[in-house]
Scaffold this active site. Structure first.
Site, PDB file in Angstrom:
ATOM      1  N   HIS A   1       0.797  -1.094   0.019  1.00 43.24           N
ATOM      2  CA  HIS A   1      -0.008  -0.078  -0.052  1.00 43.24           C
ATOM      3  C   HIS A   1       0.826   1.151  -0.166  1.00 43.24           C
ATOM      4  CE1 HIS A   1      -3.249   2.647   0.278  1.00 43.24           C
ATOM      5  NE2 HIS A   1      -3.855   2.068   1.619  1.00 43.24           N
TER       6      HIS A   1
ATOM      7  N   HIS B   1      -0.654   1.053 -12.295  1.00 42.66           N
ATOM      8  CA  HIS B   1      -1.618   0.990 -11.327  1.00 42.66           C
ATOM      9  C   HIS B   1      -3.004   0.199 -11.628  1.00 42.66           C
ATOM     10  CE1 HIS B   1      -4.349   3.220  -8.472  1.00 42.66           C
ATOM     11  NE2 HIS B   1      -3.395   3.649  -7.909  1.00 42.66           N
TER      12      HIS B   1
ATOM     13  N   ASP C   1       4.034   7.264  -7.031  1.00 44.87           N
ATOM     14  CA  ASP C   1       4.922   7.086  -6.311  1.00 44.87           C
ATOM     15  C   ASP C   1       6.221   7.339  -6.831  1.00 44.87           C
ATOM     16  OD1 ASP C   1       4.029   6.474  -3.746  1.00 44.87           O
ATOM     17  OD2 ASP C   1       3.340   4.532  -4.631  1.00 44.87           O
TER      18      ASP C   1
HETATM   19  C1  LIG Z   1       0.543  -1.241  -9.246  1.00 43.76           C
HETATM   20  C2  LIG Z   1       0.396  -2.653  -9.841  1.00 43.76           C
HETATM   21  C3  LIG Z   1       0.551  -3.506  -8.571  1.00 43.76           C
HETATM   22  C4  LIG Z   1      -1.044  -2.798 -10.334  1.00 43.76           C
HETATM   23  O1  LIG Z   1      -0.866  -4.329 -10.724  1.00 43.76           O
HETATM   24  P1  LIG Z   1      -2.227  -4.831 -11.536  1.00 43.76           P
HETATM   25  O2  LIG Z   1      -3.170  -4.029 -11.847  1.00 43.76           O
HETATM   26  O3  LIG Z   1      -2.621  -6.115 -10.770  1.00 43.76           O
HETATM   27  O4  LIG Z   1      -1.432  -5.309 -12.972  1.00 43.76           O
HETATM   28  P2  LIG Z   1      -0.794  -6.521 -13.444  1.00 43.76           P
HETATM   29  O5  LIG Z   1       0.171  -7.021 -12.471  1.00 43.76           O
HETATM   30  O6  LIG Z   1      -1.790  -7.531 -13.630  1.00 43.76           O
HETATM   31  O7  LIG Z   1       0.010  -6.085 -14.594  1.00 43.76           O
HETATM   32  C5  LIG Z   1      -0.641  -6.330 -15.937  1.00 43.76           C
HETATM   33  C6  LIG Z   1       0.469  -6.343 -17.071  1.00 43.76           C
HETATM   34  O8  LIG Z   1       1.473  -5.254 -16.867  1.00 43.76           O
HETATM   35  C7  LIG Z   1       2.660  -5.778 -16.463  1.00 43.76           C
HETATM   36  N1  LIG Z   1       3.078  -4.828 -15.450  1.00 43.76           N
HETATM   37  C8  LIG Z   1       2.431  -4.249 -14.276  1.00 43.76           C
HETATM   38  N2  LIG Z   1       3.101  -3.583 -13.921  1.00 43.76           N
HETATM   39  C9  LIG Z   1       4.305  -3.492 -14.215  1.00 43.76           C
HETATM   40  C10 LIG Z   1       5.921  -2.895 -13.864  1.00 43.76           C
HETATM   41  N3  LIG Z   1       5.874  -1.743 -12.884  1.00 43.76           N
HETATM   42  N4  LIG Z   1       6.720  -2.929 -14.634  1.00 43.76           N
HETATM   43  C11 LIG Z   1       6.677  -3.986 -15.511  1.00 43.76           C
HETATM   44  N5  LIG Z   1       5.426  -4.519 -16.116  1.00 43.76           N
HETATM   45  C12 LIG Z   1       4.526  -4.296 -15.278  1.00 43.76           C
HETATM   46  C13 LIG Z   1       2.454  -7.122 -15.767  1.00 43.76           C
HETATM   47  O9  LIG Z   1       3.669  -7.978 -16.061  1.00 43.76           O
HETATM   48  C14 LIG Z   1       1.346  -7.485 -16.576  1.00 43.76           C
HETATM   49  O10 LIG Z   1       2.256  -7.871 -18.022  1.00 43.76           O
HETATM   50  P3  LIG Z   1       1.651  -9.261 -18.742  1.00 43.76           P
HETATM   51  O11 LIG Z   1       0.345  -8.877 -19.118  1.00 43.76           O
HETATM   52  O12 LIG Z   1       2.552  -9.725 -19.816  1.00 43.76           O
HETATM   53  O13 LIG Z   1       1.561 -10.423 -17.745  1.00 43.76           O
HETATM   54  C15 LIG Z   1       1.620  -2.983 -10.658  1.00 43.76           C
HETATM   55  O14 LIG Z   1       1.586  -2.282 -11.720  1.00 43.76           O
HETATM   56  C16 LIG Z   1       3.021  -2.899  -9.941  1.00 43.76           C
HETATM   57  O15 LIG Z   1       3.422  -3.690  -9.414  1.00 43.76           O
HETATM   58  N6  LIG Z   1       3.620  -1.748 -10.160  1.00 43.76           N
HETATM   59  C17 LIG Z   1       4.979  -1.630  -9.478  1.00 43.76           C
HETATM   60  C18 LIG Z   1       4.643  -1.156  -8.100  1.00 43.76           C
HETATM   61  C19 LIG Z   1       4.034   0.235  -7.901  1.00 43.76           C
HETATM   62  O16 LIG Z   1       4.512   1.156  -8.278  1.00 43.76           O
HETATM   63  N7  LIG Z   1       3.082   0.174  -6.986  1.00 43.76           N
HETATM   64  C20 LIG Z   1       2.567   1.396  -6.477  1.00 43.76           C
HETATM   65  C21 LIG Z   1       1.041   1.641  -6.866  1.00 43.76           C
HETATM   66  S1  LIG Z   1       0.619   3.236  -6.465  1.00 43.76           S
END
Ligand SMILES: CC(C)(COP(=O)(O)OP(=O)(O)OC[C@H]1O[C@@H](n2cnc3c(N)ncnc32)[C@H](O)[C@@H]1OP(=O)(O)O)[C@@H](O)C(=O)NCCC(=O)NCCS
Length: 429
Positions: free
Chosen positions: A267, A306, A362
């Protein structure tokens, strides 16, 4: 067009008409779908509440596809540029912008409740020398419930107002003292001649000077960061506040649950991960190799992507601008060049474009916090102070919502049943 959903249960052949209101059907209506009267009705299996609305709310609107964030109908961009955190807090809590008189009263009330009971101070001094400031904040905000036992009278609007004022006023004091404790520095009392954010900076950084006047550009940047974090509808910590608050406990206990939720790395912790990543990349020349690693699936580009925003995170654009103002005062963080180049390359790369991955709030916030000389453990404390008006606006809405009941989700039971217990004396014989 009829606002209803017709469902045919293929187990029984029965059909049901479920009314649709505001784009949602009621979970309880699904419960009417059963194979026989003595069976439990149909439930929705939704871990993480990915597609379940837990409440009706008029506080914050988000359209992730279009990158829109509004508090009480006002776009975040306008609030960040033209308002201040105290006014935004008023807006979130009351639903409307204040008149001059209302604002003056609000500011006066918040300013004069910044002090905490001396016993809170001794209580905080009792933490171990290296206590994490988030743990200290969570415990001390929860402990405030013991100083205000009347806070349990949550049906009384005047009483709720009093606790809301107290909590918004005292969070910076508790947050700053949590920071000073780990540094072995004396706690600084609030200075009620300063603005909300300037006073917070004074409690963090003042030493022997008679009055601590932070650079106004830094005060403004931190105020903007507080505004950007003030609410984000039903996120994990707000859901925690609402869920605990639904038991009708006092708001200090409910908000302390919110602080606990925010403490978790999924979070509030991503900005720290961004800093670690930028340090690891080390220089602009290493970016292509790093991007290749991300595309090969070996790692993630932290601060990108996100769950809700699939176009852009409106808060990221505002933070990027604030970065420049802060660095004008503190000198440029060398990691900024890597961050900007990384963003440029990623936004032109089909891997990120096709997956709708854009910088989130972030990506730049950690760089700003570091420029203020905050250690990473403090990043979530800053987030919590900013989020407090949002938590309280949502809690206040919950308490007045006649449709709300104690939060108690269903489960899909997958364990064994009707086993026969054999006493230990026989099992171990
Ligand atoms: C924020 C987050 C958890 C959202 O996750 P989500 O909505 O569940 O999205 P998914 O994990 O299903 O990702 C969808 C696709 O994008 C890719 N992807 C998502 N975020 C990515 C990232 N930061 N870097 C590289 N690839 C990413 C995933 O590997 C997936 O690829 P695929 O379809 O080939 O498997 C994710 O984007 C992430 O881990 N970001 C980095 C951490 C971060 O900055 N968090 C702060 C949020 S405010």
């Amino acid at each position: 067009m009829t606002d209803s959903l017709t469902v045919r249960d293929n187990r029984t052949g029965s059909e049901y008409d479920l009314p649709i209101t505001n784009g949602a059907i009621k979970g309880a209506d699904l419960g009417k779908i059963k194979t026989s009267e003595d069976e439990p009705g149909l439930a929705v299996y939704d871990p993480g509440f990915v597609n379940t609305a837990s409440c009706r709310s008029a506080v914050t609107f988000i359209d992730g596809e279009k990158g829109i964030l509004e508090y009480r109908g006002y776009p975040i961009e306008q609030l960040a540029e033209k308002s201040n955190f105290l006014e935004v807090a008023y807006l979130l809590i009351h639903g409307d912008l204040p008149t001059k008189e209302q604002y003056d009263t609000w500011q006066h009330e918040i300013t004069y409740h910044t002090f905490v009971h001396e016993n809170v101070k001794s209580f905080m001094e009792g933490f171990r020398y290296d206590a994490h400031p988030m743990g200290m904040l969570m415990a001390s905000v929860g402990a405030l419930s013991t100083f205000y036992p009347d806070a349990g009278q949550i049906q009384d609007p005047k009483n709720r107002h009093m606790q809301i004022i107290r909590m918004i006023a005292k969070m910076p004091t508790l947050g700053a003292w949590s920071f000073r404790h780990a540094q072995g520095k004396p706690f600084i009392y609030p200075d009620n001649d300063l603005s909300y954010t300037a006073n917070f900076l004074s409690m963090l950084f003042k030493m022997s000077e008679r009055r601590y006047d932070a650079d106004p550009r830094l005060v403004k940047a931190l105020d903007i960061l507080f505004i950007l974090h003030a609410d984000h509808e039903q996120n994990c910590s707000t859901n925690a506040v609402r869920s605990v608050g639904s038991s009708q406990v006092d708001p200090y206990s409910a908000v302390s649950a919110g602080v606990g939720a925010l403490y978790g790395p999924l979070h509030g912790g991503a900005n720290e991960a961004v800093l670690r990543m930028l340090r690891r990349i080390g220089s602009v020349e290493n970016i292509p190799d790093f991007i290749k690693g991300v595309k090969d699936g070996n790692e993630r580009l932290m601060g990108f992507g996100h769950r809700v925003y699939k176009n852009h995170d409106p808060r990221a654009t505002i933070i990027k601008k604030a970065c420049d103002d802060v660095f004008e005062v503190t000198g440029v963080n060398p990691l900024l060049a890597i961050a900007k180049e990384l963003e440029k390359i990623a936004l032109e790369d089909d891997y990120f474009i096709s997956r709708k991955l854009y910088p989130n709030v972030d990506f730049y916030s950690g760089l700003i916090y570091e420029a203020f000389q905050f250690p990473p453990e403090m990043f979530t404390v800053l987030f919590a102070i900013g989020r407090t008006p949002g938590w309280l606006a949502q809690w206040d809405e919950l308490v007045q919502d006649k449709e709300q009941r104690i939060a108690r989700p269903k489960q899909v039971y997958t364990g064994q049943r009707q086993l026969t217990f054999v006493p230990a004396s026989e099992r171990w014989a």
